[in-house]
Design a protein around this motif. Sequence first.
Motif, mmCIF file in Angstrom:
data_model
loop_
_atom_site.group_PDB
_atom_site.id
_atom_site.type_symbol
_atom_site.label_atom_id
_atom_site.label_comp_id
_atom_site.label_asym_id
_atom_site.label_seq_id
_atom_site.Cartn_x
_atom_site.Cartn_y
_atom_site.Cartn_z
ATOM 1 N N ILE A 16 14.056 19.120 58.338
ATOM 2 C CA ILE A 16 14.894 19.410 59.339
ATOM 3 C C ILE A 16 14.460 21.037 59.060
ATOM 4 O O ILE A 16 14.006 22.112 59.813
ATOM 5 N N GLY A 17 15.063 21.734 58.331
ATOM 6 C CA GLY A 17 14.780 23.397 57.521
ATOM 7 C C GLY A 17 13.508 23.920 57.569
ATOM 8 O O GLY A 17 12.750 24.725 58.484
ATOM 9 N N VAL A 18 12.574 22.708 56.933
ATOM 10 C CA VAL A 18 11.224 23.246 56.628
ATOM 11 C C VAL A 18 10.688 22.948 58.418
ATOM 12 O O VAL A 18 9.563 24.179 58.604
ATOM 13 N N VAL A 19 11.188 22.035 59.024
ATOM 14 C CA VAL A 19 10.208 21.502 60.608
ATOM 15 C C VAL A 19 10.925 23.197 61.097
ATOM 16 O O VAL A 19 9.749 23.553 61.971
ATOM 17 N N LEU A 20 12.058 23.971 61.061
ATOM 18 C CA LEU A 20 12.842 24.502 61.906
ATOM 19 C C LEU A 20 12.123 26.035 61.529
ATOM 20 O O LEU A 20 11.202 26.765 62.588
ATOM 21 N N LEU A 21 12.120 26.257 60.506
ATOM 22 C CA LEU A 21 10.909 27.380 59.544
ATOM 23 C C LEU A 21 9.592 27.120 59.939
ATOM 24 O O LEU A 21 9.061 27.868 60.942
ATOM 25 N N SER A 22 9.201 26.492 60.252
ATOM 26 C CA SER A 22 7.393 26.235 60.490
ATOM 27 C C SER A 22 7.451 26.267 62.327
ATOM 28 O O SER A 22 6.229 26.940 62.136
ATOM 29 N N GLN A 23 8.471 25.666 63.215
ATOM 30 C CA GLN A 23 8.447 26.563 64.444
ATOM 31 C C GLN A 23 8.477 27.711 64.429
ATOM 32 O O GLN A 23 7.738 28.026 65.030
ATOM 33 N N ALA A 24 9.221 28.418 63.886
ATOM 34 C CA ALA A 24 9.740 29.932 64.175
ATOM 35 C C ALA A 24 8.489 30.939 63.584
ATOM 36 O O ALA A 24 8.280 31.446 64.333
ATOM 37 N N TRP A 25 7.662 29.924 62.256
ATOM 38 C CA TRP A 25 6.122 30.798 62.160
ATOM 39 C C TRP A 25 5.995 30.997 63.359
ATOM 40 O O TRP A 25 4.721 31.973 63.739
ATOM 41 N N ARG A 26 5.869 29.995 64.097
ATOM 42 C CA ARG A 26 4.305 29.857 65.261
ATOM 43 C C ARG A 26 4.735 29.907 66.422
ATOM 44 O O ARG A 26 4.192 30.443 67.188
#
Length: 54
Positions: A16-26
């Motif tokens: 979940i943390g990796v997914v949220l971080l990748s969304q934040a990057w986008r």
Amino acid sequence: MSRGLFHLATYVFTVIGVVLLSQAWRFHPVPNSGRTLLGAVIMGWGVFNLVEDW
């Protein structure tokens, strides 16, 4: 049994943390760099150790 569930939960939170971080990057002005990812990983490990020892 409970130890296995604990480890399963930590893996789920990691994903979940990796997914949220990748969304934040986008979608947000978060710098897209390895340093940001490394900092987030170190912070996550620190919080995990605090919660685990508490």
